[in-house]
Every structure is written in structure tokens, then in C-alpha cells.
Scaffold this active site. Sequence first.
Site, short mmCIF file in Angstrom:
data_model
loop_
_atom_site.label_atom_id
_atom_site.label_comp_id
_atom_site.label_asym_id
_atom_site.label_seq_id
_atom_site.Cartn_x
_atom_site.Cartn_y
_atom_site.Cartn_z
N ARG A 188 -14.37 13.23 7.71
CA ARG A 188 -13.06 13.88 7.90
C ARG A 188 -12.78 14.86 6.77
O ARG A 188 -12.26 15.96 6.99
CB ARG A 188 -11.94 12.82 7.93
CG ARG A 188 -11.90 12.02 9.21
CD ARG A 188 -10.98 10.82 9.08
NE ARG A 188 -9.63 11.18 8.76
CZ ARG A 188 -8.77 10.41 8.08
NH1 ARG A 188 -9.14 9.21 7.68
NH2 ARG A 188 -7.56 10.81 7.82
N HIS A 207 0.84 -1.19 0.00
CA HIS A 207 0.00 0.00 0.00
C HIS A 207 0.87 1.24 0.00
O HIS A 207 1.85 1.31 0.74
CB HIS A 207 -0.89 0.00 1.25
CG HIS A 207 -1.83 1.16 1.28
ND1 HIS A 207 -3.06 1.13 0.67
CD2 HIS A 207 -1.71 2.39 1.82
CE1 HIS A 207 -3.66 2.29 0.84
NE2 HIS A 207 -2.86 3.08 1.54
N SER A 215 -7.39 4.46 9.22
CA SER A 215 -8.12 4.37 7.96
C SER A 215 -7.42 3.38 7.02
O SER A 215 -8.04 2.47 6.46
CB SER A 215 -8.19 5.78 7.34
OG SER A 215 -8.58 5.73 6.00
N ASP A 224 -14.89 3.02 7.57
CA ASP A 224 -13.91 3.95 6.99
C ASP A 224 -14.57 4.84 5.94
O ASP A 224 -14.28 6.04 5.89
CB ASP A 224 -12.73 3.20 6.36
CG ASP A 224 -11.71 4.18 5.77
OD1 ASP A 224 -11.19 5.00 6.55
OD2 ASP A 224 -11.47 4.15 4.55
N LYS A 281 -8.37 -1.21 6.45
CA LYS A 281 -8.63 -1.87 5.17
C LYS A 281 -7.63 -3.01 4.94
O LYS A 281 -7.98 -4.06 4.41
CB LYS A 281 -8.56 -0.83 4.04
CG LYS A 281 -9.77 0.14 4.10
CD LYS A 281 -9.68 1.29 3.13
CE LYS A 281 -8.78 2.38 3.61
NZ LYS A 281 -8.95 3.70 3.02
N1 URA Z 1 -5.57 7.03 2.56
C1 URA Z 1 -6.58 6.45 3.26
O1 URA Z 1 -7.07 5.38 2.91
N2 URA Z 1 -7.01 7.09 4.37
C2 URA Z 1 -6.48 8.25 4.81
O2 URA Z 1 -6.92 8.76 5.82
C3 URA Z 1 -5.45 8.85 4.06
C4 URA Z 1 -4.99 8.19 2.93
#
Ligand code: URA
Length: 440
Positions: free
Chosen positions: A168, A82, A183, A161, A187
Amino acid sequence: MQTVELIKRKRDGHALSAEEIERLVRGFTQGEIPDYQFSALLMAILWRGMNAQETADLTLAMARSGEQLEVRRTISPVVDKHSTGGVGDKVTLAVAPLVAACGLPVAKMTGRGLGHTGGTVDKLESISGFRAALSREEFWSILRAHQLVLAGQSNDLVPADGKIYALRDVTGTVDSIPLIASSIMSKKLAIGASHLLLDVKVGSGAFMKTIPDAEALAQTMVEIGTRAGVQTAAVISAMDQPLGQAVGNALELREAIHILQGKGPADVTALCHHEVASLLEMTGLAANREEAEASVRQAISTGAALDKLAAVIEAQGGDARQAQEPALLPAAPIRIPLPASRAGYIAGIDAERVGLAAMKLGAGRFKKGDPIDHATGLLLFARIGDQVEAGQPLLEIHARTEAQAQAIQAELLSAYGWSDEPVSPGPLIYGEISSGAGAF
Ligand code: URA
């Protein structure tokens, strides 16, 4: 305890327990806690922070809000990677097939662009027919058949999320390390790979603008992954200028294909090779860096990595010929060079400004649901440290119309900083953090 009491506790700098965090996340996801209360909580977290235990508890509560795939229970090792996001960041498009071609399965759920940073799904959708929305059965059968799947983010995975991020975004609470870490990691934990490599970007085009902030985010995410039983490491890499040459969806996919053919730009190629080698070493598929790098070179020289990408594209409904022959990818009708306004050494290229200019060409979205123009974007010819003559092309604008290309020229020129003296570019990789150990 009432929700308002929990908000006040966080406001006053106290830690919340795992049960309290679980109740807040569940209550908000199920619509029992209203937006105004959750917004106040988010702002309190932004100001007061969260300790490691709270951040891990928040991540787990979010991960449990929906389906959990736990891919490592079926296939092991299985890896995930990621990036926290940047401009010109096409690394996943090259790293995932390279890793799979080296014999290591990759289960990747990938997102769309966020603000000025691009998203892997948008880039893959440059290919005619490519489908990122896969059923559970398709996800598993493609992963089993090809040791690689590149799926879009499912709505069933971490619904908390989706809701929290949307709030947010409109309440000024994106820039918080515990909120970003939870966040991203919620995932990752919901997918449940055995090994995870994070690429934490730092610089003008990244969420994290300073190395200490990037280190703190990387450390937090590595700790969360490790506590949850996922072997996690993080690379901290430069986003002080766009990565590689291409910015924009089809242009970036073409560059990723070039990396798989062994002819990509030096910086992005080096980062891709580094990440693949790290994953091969982490999982024990390579005994050391030399062995890992030899596997990477072999996957490229035999064509196995590009064949892997083409096979997965086909399995996901796309036209595999476009991977083998990138000239078949969508191309913009207008191409205009941007000449340097002066002679000198390039001292800086503001990646965020470049990303925003590409968005104005249609390569990104200003609001959720905006359509993307896959063909448009930018090809950068000069990097930090290069010496250029006045009038020499700095980049090429790929636009739908001439007016669109002209509208962003001044903005693009203002992204460049200049020096009369030679400039040394900073490092591409600042360091790596793995479970419990830093390497800076
Ligand atoms: N990527 C995400 O998935 N969440 C965030 O808060 C910032 C970048």
C-alpha cells in the site's frame, strides 16, 4: 474463480465473499498471488470501498494469517488502546501505566513511527537498554507480574498486514478506510484483549483530515471489534496541531513522565485522563466518570502510575532511573529558539509540517530501517489561540548540529497561520463512539 476474476468483481463494485477474501489474503501472504495482482485489488478496494461485512471478513482473514494471542482467554478484563497516529502523540506512554496502576491489566503491542507520525516503541527506546522485542514467555511473565507489557510488533502476528502495508505504501493505496481499519483491527484482534479503546485522530497531522472521515473510520473499527467479541469504543480527538509541547522521542517520553507526575501540559493531560477514565468505565472498574477520575488522580498523586512505568521499563531491560529522573534521558547538544516572525494570534499550526521538520532532525525515518536520533525534536511553547509578540519564541529546536537546526527554521515558520483577531481553539475531543452508539 481466478484471481483476475475477483479483481474484476471488485473493480466493478461488487462485494466479495468471506471465502474469496480469505483466499486472496492467504494467497498473497504465502506468495502465490503476485504483487501486481494484489496491487490492482488494493486499488479497486480504494476506489470501490468495501461494505461492513467485507471489511470485517478482510480483518479476520488478516488476523488469522499468523499467531493469535487471545490474551482475554487467560486474563480478563485485559485492555488495549490504539491511536491512529499523530504528531506529539505520547498518550499511550502515559495512559498504559495509569490504567495498570488503577488495577486494570494492559496488554499493548506497539509500533514504530509511520511517516511524520511517531511510534511508541521508538519513544521507549530512548531509554538505555529498553527492549521491545520480547519472547512469548517474556510477554506473558511481564504482563502477569506488572499488569502491563509494552511489546514491539511481533513478526509472527498478522504477517499479512506487514506485506499488504508495504505494498500500500508504494502503490498509493494507504488512504482507504476499509484498508486502514482492517490493518489496525487485524493487529488488535490478534492480540485479543477483552476491551479496546481507539483514539482516532483528525486534522492536519492525522491520516484522517476531516471529521466525517474520522467518524467513518471510527465507526468501521468499532463495528469490526464488536463483531469479533471485543468491547470496543473510539474517541475522536484533534490533531489540528501537535499534541502537548514535545515532538521527538526522548522529549515526548519526558512529557509523558510529567503527565504521570501531574505536571504535563493541559491538552495532552486532559486527553490522557479522559482515555483512562473511559477504559475504567468500559470495564466496570469504575461505576461512573467521577469515580474513574478519582482513581486517575490517586494513581498520579501516590506515584503509583510512574512506579508502574518504571517497573515495566526495568522488566524490559531498561534503566528505570531514567523514568524517575527524566534529566537522565538523552538530550540534544544544540537548542535554538524559533522567534515569531510577527505579532498576532496563532490561528493554526500545521502538525504534519511540524512532524516532517522533526523527522529532518533525525526524530523519524524517511525510509524503513533509517536510524533514529532519540534526543532531537521540538518543544512548542505556543498553541492555537495564543497571542504572541514578534520575536517571542514559538518553539525550541533540539538538534544534533546548528546547521540541522537552521535548515528547518523557514519550514517551521511556514507551519504557523496568523490572525489579527482573537482565535478560539477547536475542541480537543470531538466525540466518542461505542458499540452501536455514537455520541456527537
Ligand atoms: N496504522 C496502521 O497500522 N495501518 C494503517 O493502515 C494506518 C495506520
